[in-house]
Motif scaffolding. Structure first.
Motif, PDB file in Angstrom:
ATOM      1  N   THR A 548       0.642  -1.113  -0.173  1.00  0.00           N
ATOM      2  CA  THR A 548       0.126   0.124  -0.192  1.00  0.00           C
ATOM      3  C   THR A 548       0.879   1.129   0.078  1.00  0.00           C
ATOM      4  OG1 THR A 548      -1.637  -1.268   1.171  1.00  0.00           O
ATOM      5  CG2 THR A 548      -1.968   1.158   1.443  1.00  0.00           C
ATOM      6  N   LYS A 552       0.987   4.102  -2.955  1.00  0.00           N
ATOM      7  CA  LYS A 552       0.893   5.708  -2.765  1.00  0.00           C
ATOM      8  C   LYS A 552       2.163   6.522  -3.192  1.00  0.00           C
ATOM      9  CE  LYS A 552      -2.188   5.596   1.178  1.00  0.00           C
ATOM     10  NZ  LYS A 552      -2.954   6.757   0.954  1.00  0.00           N
ATOM     11  N   LEU A 566      -8.482  -1.482  -1.879  1.00  0.00           N
ATOM     12  CA  LEU A 566      -7.824  -2.789  -2.108  1.00  0.00           C
ATOM     13  C   LEU A 566      -8.771  -3.885  -2.424  1.00  0.00           C
ATOM     14  CD1 LEU A 566      -5.434  -4.441  -1.686  1.00  0.00           C
ATOM     15  CD2 LEU A 566      -5.711  -4.431   0.917  1.00  0.00           C
ATOM     16  N   LEU A 596      -4.150  -0.907   7.454  1.00  0.00           N
ATOM     17  CA  LEU A 596      -4.660  -0.210   6.363  1.00  0.00           C
ATOM     18  C   LEU A 596      -5.644   0.826   6.817  1.00  0.00           C
ATOM     19  CD1 LEU A 596      -5.500  -3.014   4.098  1.00  0.00           C
ATOM     20  CD2 LEU A 596      -3.727  -1.413   3.962  1.00  0.00           C
ATOM     21  N   LYS A 599      -5.581   4.853   5.671  1.00  0.00           N
ATOM     22  CA  LYS A 599      -4.874   4.812   4.368  1.00  0.00           C
ATOM     23  C   LYS A 599      -5.450   4.507   3.128  1.00  0.00           C
ATOM     24  CE  LYS A 599      -0.446   3.283   6.652  1.00  0.00           C
ATOM     25  NZ  LYS A 599       0.610   2.144   6.752  1.00  0.00           N
ATOM     26  N   ILE A 600      -6.553   3.746   3.144  1.00  0.00           N
ATOM     27  CA  ILE A 600      -7.433   3.441   1.760  1.00  0.00           C
ATOM     28  C   ILE A 600      -9.003   3.646   2.140  1.00  0.00           C
ATOM     29  CG2 ILE A 600      -5.629   1.801   1.421  1.00  0.00           C
ATOM     30  CD1 ILE A 600      -7.648  -0.353   2.012  1.00  0.00           C
TER      31      ILE A 600
END
Length: 786
Positions: A548, A552, A566, A596, A599-600
């Motif tokens: 990840t 990025k 994801l 995660l 972050k996503i």
């Protein structure tokens, strides 16, 4: 019965009815186990009121006396210094703290284990079969292992006394028995036929402190006990315990405890007050048990539910958590995507029930599908002479979308290049008609929440400009009908090369026409399962988080800042049916989901094994993606792992590699994980798995003082995993619905409940099997008042 005394003087085992035991100094360690009625134990520090099934350990050189009732039944086990010294050289610098009423949370099962071993020893002795002495010796060794690993602490000077030194033992014994009297170094030198100077040097060398200071410490320990457990004035306590005046008592007390005796008593005033037990100037009055009535109670101890575990291979760890005053922010978990293959699957009741379960318990934003217009969800057109047609090609789609709209679920559509390229004109024509229909029925506002992801795998024979042209055509068609609809691409990113293939490089040029980025991260891809070494599997530890971060970084280099989805991921699972399912990996799923967070945008799961494997039938067993349900509706580990992720509320106050703690409006939450990245083939080796278990002593500082109710959830291979119950109930004649229903109902995490009084620092233990999750909901108790 006179009890069992082994000829090597290694231990003494007695079953007694005790009314009084005059003050004695303990030799070795002694375990006091009350089988029936009550017993009061007074030591040089405090009183212990023992009821039925209570257990107390007395340390070496500890002064004690007993006061009991005529009808009690007490089992005493004394293990001598000489026996422990032979196998545990550190014994002289250690002490043990084990009182069943005050055992730290997580150590209750260890105390149960000691109870059962004591009961087993007694019954073994009463039967006196051929090998009974060996069995008792083995039980004693097991008890010592439990004590050393779980109840051992650094000893004080008094525990460190060399009991083989008879002269020193006599001096300490005399001081303990007569501390309230005037005792001088000169007087003691005369009693021991030594010069005053020699005794002073000898005592300091042996004890690490001077004679007078050691005597004052003894007096202080007794003074503290009287301060807490009597109503005597501080002046009376000082005189009673041998201090020349109240000033000397107060000065020493403040030096050791940092506060005055009065302040100490005020601070601890909530502790239970007891009248001091008088010293009995009587010979020991022990009526030895001659009846075997106690066998019934001993048998009940042995046959109680066995929740113990064998931990001879267990790793021991200490975890210190200091809560920060500055909060570290909220946990923003990704929105879940539930993959179901084709949209028509939503017409099935069992699929709908699973979808709603996921939405209610885990949170759900999207239903992920493939083959929106090229699959079998859209029905073939039927010729009819009806003036108003009663059939519609979109009948199935309407049924599925009605369900989704009702429950506020959006559509996440994967569109494969290969799917479009078979007949571009027909594909886009069908898609335009479907969008027109959906706009008429559901409106633009609902369709604006939909996401379409253009997909072509990493290895492709299609040229870059062809992929680009088809994507832009898809993008313009979707935006023309629904301007707010989200259109994105799948980024086939290489973890090792940190780039995408030249066939996909067009994506970095079309940032203005890309609304989101999909990617995948499968730990199994970096592992060669034919290699059995641990080093290879350590590569998987941070693989998903590292992937990840690399994605990025790659996008940032090309000035692309888009939400990340994801859409396909997995933890270590093996590549055959031989390992798939046998390797419990709950903590691995939760750890990656928490890594995660923030972050996503979204995280995808397959709804169940059946639909996933139908969709991937042409692939090897090492499937992409995690399923939440099994064939028979049982919940897989990923489901419960995400359930705990969704339960985490509040702001983060502490975070580490294998733990996370939050503060909520009701108290605190703590999740512990025992993450192990090893070859899944080892999962069939129970002996190997035991080495991955760990026993953690957790110390948390900074918790608000008060009374708490602690709910502890345990999710591991024995509490929540389907395969454990599946194996237990396996039969060559198969399973019917009743057995499968039982497996489904019984496979869930366990729950334990504790009432805890926390005073700034909280210490407890957790025994964790491999990849286990322990979730603590620490709720502040609310006092009720009329």
């Amino acid at each position: 019965m006179n009890g069992l005394k082994d000829q090597g003087l290694d231990f003494f085992l007695e079953l007694n009815r005790i009314e009084y035991v005059a003050p004695k100094v303990n030799r070795g360690i002694q375990i006091v186990f009350v089988i029936n009625d009550v017993l009061t134990v007074e030591t040089n520090r405090r009183f212990y009121s023992l009821g039925e099934n209570d257990l107390l350990l007395l340390n070496r050189n500890q002064l004690y006396q007993f006061h009991g009732t005529k009808d009690n039944c007490v089992l005493l086990l004394t293990i001598t210094d000489s026996f422990i010294d032979r196998f545990y050289p550190e014994y002289h610098i250690r002490r043990f703290k084990c009182f069943s009423q005050e055992v730290e949370m997580g150590r209750e099962l260890k105390v149960d284990n000691i109870r059962k071993l004591l009961a087993e020893m007694m019954i073994t002795y009463l039967r006196r079969e051929e090998s009974y002495k060996l069995e008792i010796q083995g039980n004693i060794c097991q008890i010592l292992i439990i004590l050393i690993r779980n109840f051992s602490f650094e000893g004080t000077a008094f525990e460190k006394i060399d009991t083989d030194d008879q002269r020193l033992t006599q001096i300490i014994d005399y001081m303990e028995r007569n501390y309230e009297q005037l005792i001088t170094l000169e007087e003691m030198a005369q009693k021991t036929f030594l010069s005053t100077a020699y005794l002073s040097r000898y005592f300091k060398q042996k004890m690490g402190m001077g004679f007078s200071r050691f005597l004052m410490n003894i007096r202080l320990k007794h003074g503290v006990k009287d301060l807490l457990y009597s109503a005597d004035s501080i002046s009376q306590i000082a005189m009673k315990n041998g201090f020349p005046n109240i000033k000397s008592f107060t000065n020493l007390f403040k030096e050791v405890y940092g506060v005055t005796p009065h302040e100490y008593r005020e601070t601890h005033s909530a502790e239970q007050q007891m009248d001091s037990v008088n010293r009995y100037n009587l010979n020991d009055s022990e009526t030895l048990m001659k009846s075997l009535d106690v066998l019934t109670k001993l048998g009940m101890i042995l046959t109680a539910d066995d929740k113990m575990y064998v931990n001879t291979e267990t790793r021991y760890e200490e975890l210190s958590i200091e809560l920060t005053r500055e909060k570290q922010g909220l946990i923003d978990l990704p929105e879940n995507i539930l993959m179901i293959s084709e949209l028509k699957e939503l017409l099935k009741e069992d699929v709908r029930s699973q979808v709603l379960m996921v939405k209610d318990e885990l949170g759900l934003g999207f239903i992920g599908i493939r083959h929106l217009v090229s699959g079998t969800t859209i029905l073939p057109s039927v010729e009819t002479d009806e003036r108003v047609a009663t059939t519609s090609s979109y009948f199935n789609i309407n049924g599925a979308l009605n369900f989704m709209e009702k429950h506020n679920l959006s559509l996440f559509v994967r569109v494969d290049y290969q799917e479009i390229s078979k007949d571009q004109k027909q594909y886009f024509s069908k898609l335009a008609k479907l969008l027109h229909h959906c706009l008429q029925v559901y409106g633009e506002r609902y369709l604006s929440k939909w996401h379409f992801m253009f997909y072509e795998p990493y290895f492709t024979a299609v040229e870059s400009n062809s992929l680009q042209q088809v994507y832009l055509k898809l993008y313009r068609l979707l935006k023309q009908h629904v301007p707010g609809i989200q259109v994105g691409v799948f980024l086939p990113f290489s973890f090792y090369d940190e780039k995408i293939p030249k066939e996909h490089i067009w994506q970095v040029k079309e940032g203005d026409h890309i609304d989101f980025i999909g990617y995948h991260a499968n730990q199994n891809e970096v592992i060669d399962f034919t290699e059995m070494g641990d080093d290879r599997f350590s590569l998987a530890k941070e693989y998903i988080a590292d992937t990840t971060n690399k994605v990025k970084g790659f996008l940032k280099q090309h000035q692309i800042d888009k939400p990340l989805f994801l859409v396909s991921w997995n933890t270590l699972s093996g590549n055959t049916r031989y390992t798939n399912g046998t390797f419990f990996r709950g903590a691995l799923v939760l750890k990656n989901a928490l890594d995660l967070a923030n972050k996503i945008e979204s995280l995808a799961f397959w709804i169940n094994t059946e639909l996933h494997e139908e969709d991937k039938q042409n692939l090897r067993i090492r499937l992409e993606g995690l399923e939440l349900f099994h064939y028979f509706k049982g919940k897989r580990p990923a489901y419960y792992a995400m359930l705990f992720a969704n339960k985490l509320k509040g702001e983060v106050v502490a975070k580490g590699h294998d733990y996370l703690m939050t503060q909520t409006n009701r108290g605190y939450q703590l999740v512990l994980m025992n993450c192990n990245y090893v070859n899944p083939y080892y999962s069939i080796e129970e002996a190997f798995l035991q080495k991955l278990n760990k026993d953690i002593r957790v110390k948390i500082s900074g918790i608000q003082r008060g009374e708490y109710q602690v709910r502890k959830y345990i999710f591991d291979k024995d509490n929540g995993a389907l395969y454990t119950n599946w194996w237990k109930l396996s039969s060559k004649y198969g399973m019917d619905a009743e057995i499968i229903d039982y497996i489904t109902r019984s496979s869930h995490p366990s729950l334990e409940l504790f009432d805890e009084s926390i005073d700034d620092e909280w210490v407890f233990y957790s025994y964790m099997t491999t990849n286990a999750i322990h979730f603590f909901d620490i709720r502040k108790a609310i006092e009720f008042s009329d």
